[in-house]
Every structure is written in structure tokens, then in C-alpha cells.
Design a protein around this motif. Structure first.
Motif, PDB file in Angstrom:
ATOM      1  N   LEU A 557     -14.680 -28.111   1.850  1.00 11.34           N
ATOM      2  CA  LEU A 557     -16.173 -27.115   1.679  1.00 11.34           C
ATOM      3  C   LEU A 557     -16.719 -27.494   3.354  1.00 11.34           C
ATOM      4  N   LYS A 558     -16.304 -27.381   4.250  1.00 11.79           N
ATOM      5  CA  LYS A 558     -16.335 -27.573   6.034  1.00 11.79           C
ATOM      6  C   LYS A 558     -15.907 -26.350   6.052  1.00 11.79           C
ATOM      7  N   GLU A 559     -15.697 -26.303   6.026  1.00 11.14           N
ATOM      8  CA  GLU A 559     -13.663 -25.591   5.939  1.00 11.14           C
ATOM      9  C   GLU A 559     -14.238 -23.971   5.150  1.00 11.14           C
ATOM     10  N   GLN A 560     -14.608 -24.068   4.703  1.00 16.28           N
ATOM     11  CA  GLN A 560     -15.115 -23.281   3.135  1.00 16.28           C
ATOM     12  C   GLN A 560     -15.757 -21.912   3.789  1.00 16.28           C
ATOM     13  N   GLN A 561     -17.240 -23.228   4.578  1.00 12.40           N
ATOM     14  CA  GLN A 561     -18.286 -22.974   5.568  1.00 12.40           C
ATOM     15  C   GLN A 561     -18.462 -21.799   6.544  1.00 12.40           C
ATOM     16  N   ARG A 562     -16.970 -22.328   6.832  1.00 12.67           N
ATOM     17  CA  ARG A 562     -16.376 -21.909   8.261  1.00 12.67           C
ATOM     18  C   ARG A 562     -16.558 -20.242   8.021  1.00 12.67           C
ATOM     19  N   GLN A 563     -15.718 -20.508   6.513  1.00  9.10           N
ATOM     20  CA  GLN A 563     -14.947 -18.776   6.458  1.00  9.10           C
ATOM     21  C   GLN A 563     -15.935 -17.879   5.689  1.00  9.10           C
ATOM     22  N   VAL A 564     -16.276 -18.380   4.466  1.00  5.45           N
ATOM     23  CA  VAL A 564     -17.812 -17.599   4.612  1.00  5.45           C
ATOM     24  C   VAL A 564     -19.155 -16.748   5.326  1.00  5.45           C
ATOM     25  N   LEU A 565     -18.870 -18.061   6.599  1.00  6.09           N
ATOM     26  CA  LEU A 565     -19.594 -17.055   7.566  1.00  6.09           C
ATOM     27  C   LEU A 565     -18.933 -16.148   8.295  1.00  6.09           C
ATOM     28  N   HIS A 566     -17.828 -15.940   7.907  1.00  5.48           N
ATOM     29  CA  HIS A 566     -16.734 -16.092   9.212  1.00  5.48           C
ATOM     30  C   HIS A 566     -16.768 -14.581   8.102  1.00  5.48           C
ATOM     31  N   ASP A 567     -16.901 -14.199   7.152  1.00  3.56           N
ATOM     32  CA  ASP A 567     -16.367 -13.350   6.153  1.00  3.56           C
ATOM     33  C   ASP A 567     -17.035 -12.564   5.537  1.00  3.56           C
ATOM     34  N   LEU A 568     -18.346 -13.150   6.108  1.00  2.30           N
ATOM     35  CA  LEU A 568     -20.170 -12.422   5.807  1.00  2.30           C
ATOM     36  C   LEU A 568     -20.616 -11.608   7.424  1.00  2.30           C
ATOM     37  N   SER A 569     -19.342 -12.232   8.481  1.00  7.40           N
ATOM     38  CA  SER A 569     -19.723 -11.404   9.489  1.00  7.40           C
ATOM     39  C   SER A 569     -18.928 -10.599   9.340  1.00  7.40           C
ATOM     40  N   ASN A 570     -17.892 -10.013   9.676  1.00  3.56           N
ATOM     41  CA  ASN A 570     -16.884  -9.161   9.074  1.00  3.56           C
ATOM     42  C   ASN A 570     -17.531  -8.284   8.599  1.00  3.56           C
ATOM     43  N   ALA A 571     -18.230  -8.232   7.333  1.00  2.00           N
ATOM     44  CA  ALA A 571     -18.991  -7.725   5.790  1.00  2.00           C
ATOM     45  C   ALA A 571     -19.984  -6.633   6.831  1.00  2.00           C
ATOM     46  N   VAL A 572     -20.499  -7.624   7.366  1.00  2.00           N
ATOM     47  CA  VAL A 572     -22.050  -6.985   8.164  1.00  2.00           C
ATOM     48  C   VAL A 572     -22.014  -5.976   9.380  1.00  2.00           C
ATOM     49  N   ALA A 573     -20.642  -6.238  10.261  1.00  2.00           N
ATOM     50  CA  ALA A 573     -20.056  -5.703  11.067  1.00  2.00           C
ATOM     51  C   ALA A 573     -19.966  -4.563  10.403  1.00  2.00           C
ATOM     52  N   GLU A 574     -19.266  -4.421   9.395  1.00  2.00           N
ATOM     53  CA  GLU A 574     -18.358  -2.889   8.864  1.00  2.00           C
ATOM     54  C   GLU A 574     -19.473  -2.083   8.629  1.00  2.00           C
ATOM     55  N   VAL A 575     -20.726  -2.904   7.719  1.00  2.00           N
ATOM     56  CA  VAL A 575     -21.709  -1.470   7.401  1.00  2.00           C
ATOM     57  C   VAL A 575     -22.310  -1.151   8.739  1.00  2.00           C
ATOM     58  N   GLU A 576     -22.101  -1.396   9.402  1.00  2.00           N
ATOM     59  CA  GLU A 576     -22.516  -0.331  10.709  1.00  2.00           C
ATOM     60  C   GLU A 576     -21.434  -0.492  11.352  1.00  2.00           C
ATOM     61  N   ARG A 577     -19.853   0.160  11.485  1.00  2.00           N
ATOM     62  CA  ARG A 577     -19.397   0.277  11.833  1.00  2.00           C
ATOM     63  C   ARG A 577     -19.214   1.806  10.913  1.00  2.00           C
ATOM     64  N   ALA A 578     -19.016   1.410   9.091  1.00  2.59           N
ATOM     65  CA  ALA A 578     -18.567   2.777   8.410  1.00  2.59           C
ATOM     66  C   ALA A 578     -19.900   3.796   8.443  1.00  2.59           C
ATOM     67  N   TYR A 579     -20.861   3.354   8.440  1.00  3.59           N
ATOM     68  CA  TYR A 579     -21.930   4.252   8.435  1.00  3.59           C
ATOM     69  C   TYR A 579     -21.753   5.128   9.741  1.00  3.59           C
ATOM     70  N   GLU A 580     -21.608   4.920  10.895  1.00  2.90           N
ATOM     71  CA  GLU A 580     -21.433   5.088  12.105  1.00  2.90           C
ATOM     72  C   GLU A 580     -20.152   5.621  12.261  1.00  2.90           C
ATOM     73  N   ASN A 581     -18.830   6.040  11.422  1.00  2.00           N
ATOM     74  CA  ASN A 581     -18.064   6.723  11.832  1.00  2.00           C
ATOM     75  C   ASN A 581     -18.369   7.711  10.564  1.00  2.00           C
ATOM     76  N   ALA A 582     -19.114   7.727   9.369  1.00  3.74           N
ATOM     77  CA  ALA A 582     -18.874   8.180   8.411  1.00  3.74           C
ATOM     78  C   ALA A 582     -20.047   9.733   9.070  1.00  3.74           C
ATOM     79  N   LYS A 583     -21.112   9.267   9.614  1.00  5.08           N
ATOM     80  CA  LYS A 583     -21.616  10.030  10.652  1.00  5.08           C
ATOM     81  C   LYS A 583     -20.359  11.195  11.600  1.00  5.08           C
ATOM     82  N   THR A 584     -20.029  10.404  11.973  1.00  2.00           N
ATOM     83  CA  THR A 584     -18.468  10.678  13.138  1.00  2.00           C
ATOM     84  C   THR A 584     -17.669  12.305  12.154  1.00  2.00           C
ATOM     85  N   ALA A 585     -17.978  11.629  11.126  1.00  2.00           N
ATOM     86  CA  ALA A 585     -16.627  11.993   9.932  1.00  2.00           C
ATOM     87  C   ALA A 585     -17.248  13.344   9.796  1.00  2.00           C
TER      88      ALA A 585
END
Length: 741
Positions: A557-585
Motif C-alpha cells: 500500500l505504501k509503495e502504491q501510494q508512492r506510485q500514484v503520486l509519481h503517475d499523478l505528477s507525470n500527468a499534471v506535467a503532461e497537461v502543461e507540456r501538451a498545451y504548449e506543444n499544441a500552441k506551437t504546433a
């Protein structure tokens, strides 16, 4: 008849069996017959030799026949033995059982599944009609046909047992061994009735007193025994028994030739240590086995684990529906860009060919323009027909799915039909109606990470497993207590010549029921019964095993919580990257269009070379496809944040409910107290007077009202920055042009 002839007759009668037996010989039977005859002759020295051999032959035949039936025979034969009729039959049988057969199916595939439509091909797509489908409609259709929560790929064929279905929770709930109803059945009232009749005609080689005054016992017996028993939640066993017996015999000392004996018993058994108390009986059940608790609370916790798994399957299913929807959207946009590039290259080729015919350009430039046209033609064919490859799916790099379009329109359309439960082949083609979002979406990090710890179904499922381990630990510790039971019984007796008929001439013992309810003959019993294994080896092993499982699941459970935070961090950062990439594209697309206009004007004025024009045409096609790819990636990035923080069902307005009670109400819980309660050990071993602690914090809220501004939608990107929308193709794909002659 001699003993050997007895054996020979047995062998002849069983020759089909004996001929199949390995290493059988007549001398072996004769030796065995002799070994039987010698002990018989030694025990009976007065028996004639001929009769002794007859007896030995009989025993030899019986023993040999039994050995043939028990041991069995083998089809092995030596090399010098010829093939017999039985060998041929055995070979036919072996060839028959080796055949692969098809099961008899009384329910052939339904005709609405097979249908009459054939798959769309390149030529068919030129005259196809379209069904413009929104994402909301796609999800609604998917759940209307979602008896099986299908996945992308061939898992439904290769591993059908792993596929989630809408039947899974009900299957677990109705399991007669481990389901809730099966656990509750241990407390059901049990009824049993046993009736019998018996006739005895037995000589007694004994004195007259033991034989009741006779040397030949002639007795008629009959009886009817009935019982009702009930186990309470505290572990107490109550039982009421009614025993009715009839006895008629020829004992000369009997008061009556026949008589009835009736007794009514009330019994109680109360565990004092092991199995005592409401808590342990609801956790382990009244018939607990070491290491296998199966009480109501354990069964209900297993059910909650199954419900969490079902919710996880639903979440993946929704995610894959959206993945395939945007895959199909991109396939149409990709086809549109390829067609536009092909048409532009065809025009350039025709112009170059006309210049070649007029002697204004060389053959190399015409060949260069022709090569580019066929390259775009080939790409357009692939964009329409597609190749059968896996596209975007849940778990390919991110939990919800990372965009990986690998097919054309027709392949992506069939894949979406498969997931929606629609006919695979139809007279219309599905076409997405929705557009990817253009507005910037910002997620509040602090609120998102707390929400993910609370709403991620994988964490909730693991917490239920921890709760199950805690219940199993309580049950295992209870097995370390001795089985000490308080036993009590009260019995009322009745005896009489008749069962219920009254005969005033007899007086006492007129009928059994009068004596029973008269209350003159009563007895009782109170006692203690102790059962326990010395050392409790199995009980200690069960406790240690459960503790290890509990520690393991807590670490997971403890490692699952760490994995969830890791995946959520990637997802939140991906939103910013995808938006800026869409504007540039999109800015790249605008620049490529402007560049093409200037290069075309320069080429027509003879101020630039052909290869520069062809290169700019390729760049424009790539820029247009890149923009649509970036817009789809942005839509999926927003979806993935909801997936990672556990709000995907709410995001798509999908709600689950147990039973017909409707939508689940909202509830709020303190996360810190919730986690502490799931990890708390049981304080003591006093199970007798304790009540079970609550297993759940209440109904899980699927629609949570945000406490603050979790989403901060910004205004859409300015139209001057993004430019006009690039439309879909016309109502039907344009025909592929033939190259000019």
C-alpha cells in the motif's frame, strides 16, 4: 474336478482380460495354487487331499479374479507375440480418444451478430455514409452493451478468465462457499428427521436371564428421531430433539408385549473460549477452520475487494473507449491532411509534366514531382485503410493511455465498434463529432494529490485487502484458545403400552404421551468439554502467516501510494507540456501555410527550384498532422489527470451503485483517521464480550464537490493565434485520382 481344472476354467472364461495382462503364465497360477493348498492341508489334517485341492482351487480363483479387477491390466506385449483381436480393438479405441472434437452447441451465433454486411474496403469507403458520434454518446452506447468489459487486443480469446464482466460482483456475492449468503447460512436453523424400522430374529447362545427368558429373540423395532438446531451469533448452539421408539419382543419378563418410549430433549452448548462471542463468529464463522475464516464480515470484505476490482475494470473500459474515440478522430484528421497533400502534389506533377512537354524543365524534375505524388498516394491509402496494429490503450506508458495512433480510419473504426458492442461491419462509418479542448486547464496540485489518495480505486482495493488480513489475524489468534464448552441438557421422558391411546384398565403407563407431559420422569445434565492440541503448532503457524501477509500488504500500500503520486505528477506535467506543444504546433501550421503560399508564388515566377516547393509541401502535411496529434495528446492529457486522481468516472458522468438503491449519496471522511483505523492492530484476545469494529467509513462518494477551485479554466486560445478549424473530409472520402498518362 481337480484344483487345476478350476483354475483353467477361470482362465478360459476371462481370456480377453488375461491375454492383456503383462507377464502372466500358467505356471505362476499353479505355484500360487500350491501355496494356498499347503496351509489348508496343515490346518485340516483330516481333510482328504482331493477335497483340500478343491478348496484351494476355489480360493485361488476368487483371489485371482479380485486381483484382476483391482490391479488392472496393461496393453504391453512382447515382441514375439502376434497381434490379437483385443489389440486391434484397443488400437481403435486409442485412435478414437485422440481425436479433437467440437462441443455440441445448441445456441449457434445469433444472426444479428453475423449480419449481412461485409467489411469496408478502400473502394467501399468512397461511397460510405457516416454516423457522426459524440464522445458522450460513445460512452453511453458502450455501457448499454457492456456485459463484458472488453479490452483492446485479443485478451478476450487468450485469457478470457481475466476479463471483467458485469456478472463478477454477483458471482462473488452468490458464491455458496465464500459469499455473504453462504456465510450467513451457518446461522440458519437446521432440521433433521430420521425414521427406521427393524425386524430381529436372532438365536441367543446364552442363559435365560441375558436372553430375557428366551433363547431365540423375536423383536420388532421402529423409531422416529427429529431435531431442530440453531446457532446464534454469540456462538451458542440450541437444539430440541424428539425421540420416539417402538419395541415389541418376546422377552417373558416384559410388562407389556409392546411399548412406546418417548423423550423430549432441550440441549445447549456454549463456547467459553474459542469461538465465543459475536465478533469471532461474525469474522470466522461458527465452523471455523484454522487458516480459513469464512464469517459474514470476511465474506463481505471479499465482496468489497471484488467491487473495487470491478470499478477498476470499468475505469479502464471508459479510458479505452475514449482512447479509441480520439484515435479515430486523429485517423480522420490524418486522412484529411494526406488527401490535401496528395491533391497538391498531383497538381504540381501535372504542371511539371506540362512544362516538360513544352521543353521548359528537365525529365528529372517531372520524375521528382511524380515520386512525391505516389508517396502521398501511398500514405493516403494507409491513412484510409490502416494497418492492424495496437493503438492507444490503458497502461501503455500511462495509466489511462498514452497516444499511439497506429491505424487508419477503417481499422480504428472497427476497433471502436468492437469496444462499443456495435456490429463489427455495418453500412455506415462512425465519425467523431467532438473536437479536442482548446482551453487551458490547470489542476490544483495540493487538492489533486489528496484526492488521488482518497479516490484511487487501486488504493481502496489494497486497503480492503489489509482489512481482510486484520480480520484473518483476529480469527487466527482465536484458534490459539482451547475449545472449552459448557454443555447442558434437560430431558422429559414418557413410556407406555400405547403411544397416545387411552386404556383405563391399565392404569399407570397407559400411553407414552400422558407420561411425557405428566412431568414425572425428568433428568438433566451439565458438564464441561475441553479439546485442545498440545502446543498449538498449527494455530501459531496460522498467526505468523497472517501477520506476514498483513505486513506485506501494508508495504505494498505504501509503495502504491508512492506510485500514484509519481503517475499523478507525470500527468499534471503532461497537461502543461501538451498545451504548449499544441500552441506551437498550430503556429507551425500557420507558418507552413504562409511559406507554401510564398514558395508557390516564387516557383510560378521562376525564382525557386521545384525540389524546394516539394519539400515545403511535405512540411505542410507534416505540420498539419502534427497539430492534430498535439491536440489529441492534450485531450488525453486532461483525461489522464482524472484517471490518476481517481475521478475518471465522475469526469465522464458514470456512477456505480450496489443493488437497486440508486445513486450513492455523498459522504466525507477524515483521511488521516481513515488510514489509522485500517492499520490498527486488535488490542487483546477478549473476544467473548467485544463487538466487531466498523469495517467501512460509509458509502464511497463518487461525486465529490471540490472544496476550492480545483480547476482553473482559462479563456480559449485566441483565434488569431490558432486560426480556423480544419474541417473533416466531405461526407464521403475523395476518390483516389489516377496518375496522368
Amino acid at each position: 474336478m481337480s484344483g487345476n481344472r478350476w483354475v483353467n476354467r477361470l482362465i478360459v472364461r476371462n481370456m480377453p482380460i488375461i491375454t492383456e495382462c503383462k507377464e502372466f503364465s500358467h505356471s505362476a497360477v499353479g505355484t500360487f495354487h500350491g501355496q494356498i493348498a499347503r496351509p489348508i492341508a496343515s490346518m485340516c489334517p483330516s481333510m482328504p487331499t482331493r477335497r483340500c485341492h478343491h478348496v484351494a482351487a476355489f480360493f485361488t480363483s476368487v483371489i485371482f479374479a479380485i486381483s484382476l479387477l483391482l490391479v488392472g491390466c496393461t496393453a504391453a506385449k512382447t515382441k514375439h507375440q502376434p497381434a490379437r483381436h483385443s489389440d486391434i480393438e484397443l488400437a481403435n479405441y486409442q485412435s478414437f480418444i485422440a481425436e479433437i472434437e467440437y462441443p455440441r452447441n445448441d445456441s449457434p451465433p445469433p444472426m444479428d451478430l453475423l449480419g449481412d454486411a461485409k467489411p469496408f474496403t478502400l473502394q467501399d469507403a468512397q461511397t460510405a455514409e457516416y454516423w457522426d458520434l459524440s464522445l458522450e454518446e460513445a460512452i453511453r452506447i458502450a455501457f448499454q452493451n457492456a456485459e463484458v468489459l472488453k479490452e483492446i487486443g485479443a485478451t478476450i480469446l487468450t485469457e478470457p478468465r481475466t476479463i471483467g464482466t458485469s456478472f463478477d460482483p454477483a458471482i462473488i456475492e452468490t458464491d455458496p462457499r465464500f459469499g455473504v449468503e453462504g456465510a450467513l447460512s451457518a446461522f440458519d436453523t437446521q432440521a433433521s428427521v430420521f425414521g427406521f424400522g427393524e425386524k430381529l430374529d436372532q438365536p441367543i447362545n446364552n442363559n435365560a436371564i441375558v436372553g430375557g427368558g428366551t433363547n431365540v429373540l423375536d423383536q420388532d423395532l421402529a423409531g422416529l428421531n427429529s431435531q431442530l438446531s440453531k446457532r446464534t451469533a454469540h456462538g451458542t448452539l440450541f437444539a430440541i430433539r424428539n425421540n420416539l421408539a417402538y419395541d415389541a419382543n418376546n422377552f417373558i419378563t416384559n410388562q407389556f408385549p409392546s411399548a412406546w418410549d418417548v423423550n423430549l430433549q432441550a440441549l445447549v452448548r456454549q463456547p467459553l473460549l474459542r469461538g465465543a462471542g459475536t465478533e469471532i463468529n461474525r469474522i470466522a464463522g461458527p465452523n471455523a477452520v484454522v487458516g480459513l475464516p469464512n464469517g459474514v464480515l470476511v465474506a463481505r470484505t471479499r465482496m468489497d475487494v471484488t467491487l473495487a476490482q470491478f470499478e477498476e475494470d470499468v475505469q479502464d473500459y471508459i479510458s479505452n473507449v475514449e482512447n479509441l474515440y480520439w484515435d479515430l478522430y486523429f485517423a480522420y484528421r490524418n486522412l484529411d491532411a494526406r488527401l490535401a497533400a496528395r491533391d497538391a502534389s498531383l497538381k504540381t506533377w501535372e504542371q511539371t509534366k506540362a512544362l516538360l512537354d513544352g521543353g521548359h524543365v528537365g525529365a528529372d524534375q517531372e520524375a521528382q514531382a511524380r515520386v512525391q505524388y505516389f508517396q502521398f498516394q501511398q500514405q493516403a491509402i494507409d491513412a484510409l485503410g490502416g494497418r492492424v496494429l495496437l493503438g492507444t490503450r490503458a497502461g501503455n506508458g500511462s495509466g489511462g493511455g498514452t497516444f499511439n495512433n497506429a491505424g487508419g480510419v477503417l481499422v480504428a473504426e472497427r476497433r471502436l465498434r468492437l469496444l462499443l458492442g456495435l456490429p463489427i461491419n455495418d453500412t455506415t462509418l462512425l465519425r467523431p463529432r467532438d473536437e479536442p479542448p482548446l482551453a487551458k486547464v490547470a489542476f490544483d496540485w495540493d487538492e489533486s494529490k489528496i484526492e488521488s489518495m482518497f479516490r484511487r480505486v487501486e488504493l481502496r482495493q489494497q486497503e480492503w485487502l489489509i482489512k481482510l488480513n486484520e480480520l484473518e489475524l483476529i480469527a487466527a489468534r482465536n484458534q490459539l484458545l482451547p475449545q472449552l464448552d459448557l454443555v447442558g441438557a434437560y430431558r422429559m421422558r414418557g413410556f407406555g403400552q400405547d403411544l397416545a391411546k387411552k386404556d383405563n384398565d391399565i392404569g399407570k403407563f397407559n400411553n407414552a404421551y400422558d407420561e411425557l407431559f405428566g412431568g414425572d420422569y425428568n433428568d438433566w445434565q451439565v458438564g464441561l468439554q475441553l479439546d485442545m492440541p498440545l502446543g498449538f503448532r498449527q494455530g501459531h503457524a496460522a498467526v505468523r502467516n497472517t501477520q506476514l501477509n498483513l505486513s506485506r500488504n501494508r508495504r505494498i500500500l505504501k509503495e502504491q501510494q508512492r506510485q500514484v503520486l509519481h503517475d499523478l505528477s507525470n500527468a499534471v506535467a503532461e497537461v502543461e507540456r501538451a498545451y504548449e506543444n499544441a500552441k506551437t504546433a498550430y503556429n507551425l501550421l500557420l507558418a507552413s501555410e504562409a511559406q507554401l503560399e510564398s514558395i508557390e508564388a516564387a516557383y510560378e515566377a521562376g525564382q525557386t527550384d521545384l525540389f524546394i516547393l516539394l519539400d515545403v509541401q511535405r512540411r505542410l502535411a507534416d505540420a498539419e498532422i502534427g497539430y492534430h496529434r498535439a491536440s489529441v495528446e492534450y485531450a488525453l492529457a486532461i483525461r489522464n489527470v482524472h484517471f490518476e486522481k481517481g475521478s475518471l468516472l465522475d469526469y465522464n458522468q458514470v456512477y456505480l451503485t450496489e443493488g437497486p438503491s440508486g445513486l450513492l449519496p455523498n459522504c466525507k471522511a477524515d483521511l488521516s483517521n481513515r488510514y489509522l483505523s485500517t492499520l490498527r492492530n486488535h488490542p487483546n484476545l477478549n473476544y467473548t464480550f467485544t463487538r466487531p469494529r466498523p469495517l467501512s467509513e460509509g458509502v464511497y462518494p463518487q461525486l465529490v464537490e471540490p472544496t476550492g477551485d480545483s480547476l482553473h479554466p482559462l479563456p480559449p486560445i485566441d483565434a488569431m493565434e490558432l486560426g480556423p478549424e480544419i474541417p473533416f473530409p466531405a461526407t464521403q472520402p475523395e476518390a483516389m485520382p489516377q496518375p496522368a498518362s
